[in-house]
Design a protein around this motif. Structure first.
Motif, PDB file in Angstrom:
ATOM      1  N   ALA A   1       0.873  -1.533   0.328  1.00 58.35           N
ATOM      2  CA  ALA A   1      -0.275   0.125   0.374  1.00 58.35           C
ATOM      3  C   ALA A   1       0.391   1.457   0.233  1.00 58.35           C
ATOM      4  CB  ALA A   1      -1.113  -0.245   1.209  1.00 58.35           C
ATOM      5  N   LYS A   2       2.201   1.010   0.210  1.00 59.45           N
ATOM      6  CA  LYS A   2       3.433   2.640   0.084  1.00 59.45           C
ATOM      7  C   LYS A   2       4.018   2.657  -1.286  1.00 59.45           C
ATOM      8  CE  LYS A   2       2.240   3.350   5.204  1.00 59.45           C
ATOM      9  NZ  LYS A   2       2.959   3.428   6.439  1.00 59.45           N
ATOM     10  N   PRO A   3       3.999   3.097  -1.748  1.00 55.80           N
ATOM     11  CA  PRO A   3       4.851   3.226  -3.116  1.00 55.80           C
ATOM     12  C   PRO A   3       5.705   3.572  -3.023  1.00 55.80           C
ATOM     13  CG  PRO A   3       3.078   3.669  -3.812  1.00 55.80           C
ATOM     14  CD  PRO A   3       2.543   3.691  -2.593  1.00 55.80           C
ATOM     15  N   PHE A   4       5.973   5.175  -1.269  1.00 51.04           N
ATOM     16  CA  PHE A   4       6.522   6.432  -1.200  1.00 51.04           C
ATOM     17  C   PHE A   4       7.354   5.660  -0.105  1.00 51.04           C
ATOM     18  CE2 PHE A   4       3.062   8.130  -4.065  1.00 51.04           C
ATOM     19  CZ  PHE A   4       3.621   9.117  -4.950  1.00 51.04           C
ATOM     20  N   SER A   5       8.504   6.154  -0.237  1.00 48.06           N
ATOM     21  CA  SER A   5       9.772   6.242   1.372  1.00 48.06           C
ATOM     22  C   SER A   5      10.077   7.419   2.020  1.00 48.06           C
ATOM     23  CB  SER A   5      10.385   4.704   0.839  1.00 48.06           C
ATOM     24  OG  SER A   5      11.404   5.172   2.917  1.00 48.06           O
ATOM     25  N   LEU A   6      10.360   7.907   2.990  1.00 39.01           N
ATOM     26  CA  LEU A   6      10.333   9.062   3.602  1.00 39.01           C
ATOM     27  C   LEU A   6      12.202   8.152   3.362  1.00 39.01           C
ATOM     28  CD1 LEU A   6       8.889   9.353   6.120  1.00 39.01           C
ATOM     29  CD2 LEU A   6       8.245   9.779   4.350  1.00 39.01           C
ATOM     30  N   ASN A   7      13.098   9.386   3.803  1.00 40.34           N
ATOM     31  CA  ASN A   7      14.990   8.823   3.410  1.00 40.34           C
ATOM     32  C   ASN A   7      15.376   8.372   4.362  1.00 40.34           C
ATOM     33  OD1 ASN A   7      16.210  11.430   4.213  1.00 40.34           O
ATOM     34  ND2 ASN A   7      14.716  12.356   3.726  1.00 40.34           N
ATOM     35  N   LEU A   8      16.345   8.771   5.338  1.00 44.54           N
ATOM     36  CA  LEU A   8      17.442   8.053   6.085  1.00 44.54           C
ATOM     37  C   LEU A   8      18.250   8.917   6.550  1.00 44.54           C
ATOM     38  CD1 LEU A   8      17.107   6.843   8.905  1.00 44.54           C
ATOM     39  CD2 LEU A   8      18.576   4.633   8.148  1.00 44.54           C
ATOM     40  N   ASP A   9      18.670  10.506   7.626  1.00 46.52           N
ATOM     41  CA  ASP A   9      19.746  10.891   7.775  1.00 46.52           C
ATOM     42  C   ASP A   9      20.066  11.413   6.248  1.00 46.52           C
ATOM     43  OD1 ASP A   9      19.260  10.901  10.342  1.00 46.52           O
ATOM     44  OD2 ASP A   9      20.436   8.747  10.664  1.00 46.52           O
ATOM     45  N   GLN A  10      19.489  11.670   4.645  1.00 40.90           N
ATOM     46  CA  GLN A  10      19.768  11.650   3.707  1.00 40.90           C
ATOM     47  C   GLN A  10      20.244  13.736   3.763  1.00 40.90           C
ATOM     48  OE1 GLN A  10      18.074   9.954   0.485  1.00 40.90           O
ATOM     49  NE2 GLN A  10      19.071  10.667  -1.075  1.00 40.90           N
ATOM     50  N   VAL A  11      18.959  14.164   4.210  1.00 42.23           N
ATOM     51  CA  VAL A  11      18.906  15.301   4.955  1.00 42.23           C
ATOM     52  C   VAL A  11      19.295  15.726   6.419  1.00 42.23           C
ATOM     53  CG1 VAL A  11      17.778  16.980   4.487  1.00 42.23           C
ATOM     54  CG2 VAL A  11      17.273  15.521   2.998  1.00 42.23           C
ATOM     55  N   LYS A  12      19.852  16.867   6.352  1.00 44.71           N
ATOM     56  CA  LYS A  12      20.002  17.156   7.899  1.00 44.71           C
ATOM     57  C   LYS A  12      19.831  18.557   7.960  1.00 44.71           C
ATOM     58  CE  LYS A  12      21.545  14.031   9.632  1.00 44.71           C
ATOM     59  NZ  LYS A  12      21.030  12.726  11.058  1.00 44.71           N
ATOM     60  N   THR A  13      19.881  19.427   8.528  1.00 42.29           N
ATOM     61  CA  THR A  13      19.363  20.662   9.459  1.00 42.29           C
ATOM     62  C   THR A  13      20.307  21.100  10.103  1.00 42.29           C
ATOM     63  OG1 THR A  13      16.930  21.213   9.373  1.00 42.29           O
ATOM     64  CG2 THR A  13      17.854  22.177  10.005  1.00 42.29           C
ATOM     65  N   ILE A  14      21.530  21.825   9.347  1.00 41.90           N
ATOM     66  CA  ILE A  14      22.760  22.413  10.704  1.00 41.90           C
ATOM     67  C   ILE A  14      22.735  23.696  10.858  1.00 41.90           C
ATOM     68  CG2 ILE A  14      24.863  22.530  10.166  1.00 41.90           C
ATOM     69  CD1 ILE A  14      23.852  19.462   9.904  1.00 41.90           C
ATOM     70  N   TYR A  15      22.747  23.852  12.122  1.00 37.05           N
ATOM     71  CA  TYR A  15      23.659  25.281  12.573  1.00 37.05           C
ATOM     72  C   TYR A  15      24.499  25.905  12.623  1.00 37.05           C
ATOM     73  CZ  TYR A  15      23.336  28.907  15.934  1.00 37.05           C
ATOM     74  OH  TYR A  15      23.190  30.178  16.877  1.00 37.05           O
ATOM     75  N   VAL A  16      25.146  26.880  12.637  1.00 40.08           N
ATOM     76  CA  VAL A  16      26.642  27.269  11.942  1.00 40.08           C
ATOM     77  C   VAL A  16      26.619  28.737  13.238  1.00 40.08           C
ATOM     78  CG1 VAL A  16      27.181  26.927  10.370  1.00 40.08           C
ATOM     79  CG2 VAL A  16      26.896  28.691  10.231  1.00 40.08           C
ATOM     80  N   LYS A  17      27.238  29.047  13.764  1.00 36.37           N
ATOM     81  CA  LYS A  17      27.669  30.378  14.460  1.00 36.37           C
ATOM     82  C   LYS A  17      28.758  30.731  14.789  1.00 36.37           C
ATOM     83  CE  LYS A  17      27.065  30.018  19.304  1.00 36.37           C
ATOM     84  NZ  LYS A  17      26.725  30.505  20.758  1.00 36.37           N
ATOM     85  N   ALA A  18      29.325  31.885  14.689  1.00 32.85           N
ATOM     86  CA  ALA A  18      30.305  32.751  14.459  1.00 32.85           C
ATOM     87  C   ALA A  18      30.528  33.184  15.463  1.00 32.85           C
ATOM     88  CB  ALA A  18      30.468  33.488  13.336  1.00 32.85           C
ATOM     89  N   TYR A  19      31.794  33.396  16.476  1.00 35.33           N
ATOM     90  CA  TYR A  19      32.377  34.273  17.208  1.00 35.33           C
ATOM     91  C   TYR A  19      33.671  34.604  17.328  1.00 35.33           C
ATOM     92  CZ  TYR A  19      31.652  30.341  20.053  1.00 35.33           C
ATOM     93  OH  TYR A  19      31.537  28.553  20.891  1.00 35.33           O
ATOM     94  N   GLN A  20      34.010  34.901  18.190  1.00 31.47           N
ATOM     95  CA  GLN A  20      35.302  35.326  18.228  1.00 31.47           C
ATOM     96  C   GLN A  20      35.860  34.940  19.815  1.00 31.47           C
ATOM     97  OE1 GLN A  20      33.288  38.117  17.462  1.00 31.47           O
ATOM     98  NE2 GLN A  20      32.737  37.448  19.000  1.00 31.47           N
ATOM     99  N   SER A  21      37.161  34.523  20.182  1.00 28.41           N
ATOM    100  CA  SER A  21      38.297  34.479  20.958  1.00 28.41           C
ATOM    101  C   SER A  21      39.366  35.235  21.458  1.00 28.41           C
ATOM    102  CB  SER A  21      38.871  33.009  21.416  1.00 28.41           C
ATOM    103  OG  SER A  21      39.868  32.528  21.055  1.00 28.41           O
ATOM    104  N   PHE A  22      39.389  36.643  22.178  1.00 29.31           N
ATOM    105  CA  PHE A  22      40.676  36.831  22.160  1.00 29.31           C
ATOM    106  C   PHE A  22      41.704  37.365  23.739  1.00 29.31           C
ATOM    107  CE2 PHE A  22      37.089  39.490  22.112  1.00 29.31           C
ATOM    108  CZ  PHE A  22      36.955  40.283  23.007  1.00 29.31           C
ATOM    109  N   SER A  23      41.980  38.082  24.124  1.00 31.87           N
ATOM    110  CA  SER A  23      42.798  38.571  24.942  1.00 31.87           C
ATOM    111  C   SER A  23      42.682  40.089  25.105  1.00 31.87           C
ATOM    112  CB  SER A  23      43.818  38.186  25.831  1.00 31.87           C
ATOM    113  OG  SER A  23      44.665  38.265  26.807  1.00 31.87           O
ATOM    114  N   LEU A  24      42.648  40.442  26.797  1.00 36.60           N
ATOM    115  CA  LEU A  24      43.148  42.141  26.857  1.00 36.60           C
ATOM    116  C   LEU A  24      44.321  42.478  26.361  1.00 36.60           C
ATOM    117  CD1 LEU A  24      40.000  42.801  28.536  1.00 36.60           C
ATOM    118  CD2 LEU A  24      40.084  43.222  25.746  1.00 36.60           C
ATOM    119  N   SER A  25      45.358  41.988  26.439  1.00 39.10           N
ATOM    120  CA  SER A  25      46.571  42.250  27.046  1.00 39.10           C
ATOM    121  C   SER A  25      47.762  40.558  26.520  1.00 39.10           C
ATOM    122  CB  SER A  25      46.672  42.502  28.841  1.00 39.10           C
ATOM    123  OG  SER A  25      47.168  40.860  28.695  1.00 39.10           O
ATOM    124  N   ALA A  26      48.956  40.886  26.798  1.00 36.17           N
ATOM    125  CA  ALA A  26      49.597  39.645  25.503  1.00 36.17           C
ATOM    126  C   ALA A  26      50.883  38.879  27.142  1.00 36.17           C
ATOM    127  CB  ALA A  26      51.036  40.783  25.299  1.00 36.17           C
TER     128      ALA A  26
END
Length: 482
Positions: A114-139
């Motif tokens: 009864a089911k000629p269609f199928s979903l995928n398995l881990d073939q599509v992924k939603t990915i979140y990325v975030k950019a920020y920084q690291s540093f020091s205020l003195s040497a």
């Protein structure tokens, strides 16, 4: 301290583009990050976090790097991050029918009728990325991570590729290059490399697959109006005789959860998760013959090929809800015959360049070789644990501790067109290949293509029709009871 603002100056794809990011087209998947000012900061580094789904998702990686050489000062400094390998590690091929995960995807519609269609398995992924920084205020102090200013982005990714020379964007790197696979018009494509070429049935240049009546075949497609602008709600199947006349009425099979799929529309749709964003449809003659799905306005099993006497080919085309508008190109499935000399037909399936499956029948002579490796050792002949030495004539000195047996096979195409020859190059390069069960092959099993090269053939160069030989090795050993 003079920390400025951090931004993405380049993303894999723009936010307004309704296409997934394809991971294997370019050498990298770039995120170009810019910080407007790092004046009076020490040990400055950019940081890029990669997570599944959203900001609270599983952390896949945290990349750090110094500014690159695009500027020499402390203003508008930049770095380019590559997230390709991290994301590819999360993406998989869909191997099993998700309606019955003990059975292969290729038999879709026969596994659960009864089911000629199928979903995928881990073939599509939603990915979140975030950019920020690291540093020091003195040497003299150690750097620490700083999220005073951040920038983030969420995209959907699939494993797919295009020719390296395909036009690229700048700020939006992928741009609309993959838009032809978003099913929203009659020029759009399924996730297949099937070639268009001229042949007798029909006598025109069309996208065609050759199938015997016992062959299984699937097509994959992008699904979801909100995410990919893809609205393939129905699949129209039309049968034709050898004169090109329509047999009976067209059969409209709905892509919906009850049939194993997911309605793609934003309003009233069923696409909520990544597993619903690529769908497979079992559209080979054997898939359709086994399925009892009820077409729109019809009865159970109406789409079975046996209901259309003397069909020579049929077409598959995606439509919108109700079937009033075509949202894909027409794909032709032309009836192929058996080899007239009685050779076994080997049908191969492989992951194509778009991440789903293509299929081909190798109809000429095939030769199997059983390759055996033995782990041997020697013992001394005779009985040394008695008052006198003796031995039996059936005693042995050399013994076999273990045997490992592998099946190798050489298969051959029939004489083929240049378009088919180019199509088979994708088989040679594929990372995942199967022999599909048919009336000559009992089971669907994984194999490895062992050809390390393929000499491209053309009619002009070779002065004759084109034929290819493919060498395969079965991926699993033969049980030897040792």
């Amino acid at each position: 301290m003079a920390l400025g603002t951090i931004t993405f100056e380049q993303e894999p794809i723009g936010d307004a583009i309704t296409s997934p990011v394809i991971t294997n087209w370019n050498p990298i998947i770039p995120y170009a990050v810019k910080q407007t000012s790092i004046s009076s900061l020490f040990y400055f580094k950019f940081i890029l976090e990669i997570r599944l789904t959203d900001a609270s998702g599983t952390l896949l990686g945290k990349l750090k790097q110094r500014k690159n050489g695009s500027t020499s000062g402390t203003s508008n400094v930049a770095a380019i991050f590559d997230v390709r390998e991290i994301i590819n590690s999360q993406l998989e091929d869909t191997i099993a029918d998700q309606n019955d995960t003990t059975k292969p995807i290729h038999l879709l519609g026969a596994n659960v009728v009864a089911k000629p269609f199928s979903l995928n398995l881990d073939q599509v992924k939603t990915i979140y990325v975030k950019a920020y920084q690291s540093f020091s205020l003195s040497a003299t102090t150690s750097p620490t991570e700083n999220t005073t200013t951040t920038v983030n982005d969420t995209k959907k990714y699939i494993k797919a590729s295009l020719p390296l020379e395909t036009t690229r964007g700048t700020v939006d790197f992928q741009d609309t290059s993959f838009a032809t696979y978003s099913l929203d018009g009659p020029t759009k494509k399924f996730l297949s490399d099937a070639p268009a070429y001229l042949d007798e049935l029909p006598n025109s240049s069309v996208i065609r697959n050759k199938v015997r009546t016992t062959d299984y075949h699937t097509i994959g497609f992008l699904n979801g109006q909100a995410d990919f602008g893809s609205v393939a709600r129905n699949f129209r199947i039309t049968y034709y005789n050898g004169a090109g006349a329509v047999i009976g009425s067209a059969q409209l099979i709905e892509n919906e959860a009850a049939h194993g799929g997911a309605k793609p529309e934003t309003s009233g749709g069923e696409v909520n998760e990544d597993i619903e964003r690529i769908i497979y449809f079992g559209c080979g003659p054997a898939n359709l013959e086994a399925s009892t799905v009820t077409p729109d306005g019809g009865s159970s099993g109406d789409a079975q090929p046996s209901n259309f006497t003397n069909w020579a080919y049929y077409t598959v085309q995606a439509t919108n809800a109700g079937g009033s508008s075509n949202v894909s190109q027409i794909y032709y499935f032309v009836k192929d015959d058996d080899n007239c000399k009685g050779f076994k037909v080997r049908r191969l399936a492989w992951i194509n360049s778009k991440g789903c499956y293509d299929y081909y029948n190798f109809k000429m002579k095939s030769t199997q070789t059983l390759s055996v490796k033995r782990n041997n050792y020697e013992t001394m002949l005779g009985d040394y644990n008695s008052a006198t030495y003796s031995y039996n004539n059936f005693d042995r000195g050399k013994r076999t501790r273990k045997t490992d047996a592998m099946i190798k096979e050489t298969i051959n195409t029939d004489f083929i067109s240049e378009a088919e020859a180019e199509f088979l190059e994708n088989l040679i390069m594929s990372t995942n290949v199967y022999i599909i069960e048919n009336d000559d092959t009992t089971y669907t099993v994984p194999v490895m293509v062992t050809n390390s090269s393929l000499v491209k053939k053309t009619v002009a160069n070779n002065k004759l029709k084109i034929q290819y030989t493919i060498n395969i090795e079965y991926a699993n050993p033969v049980n030897t009871n040792s």
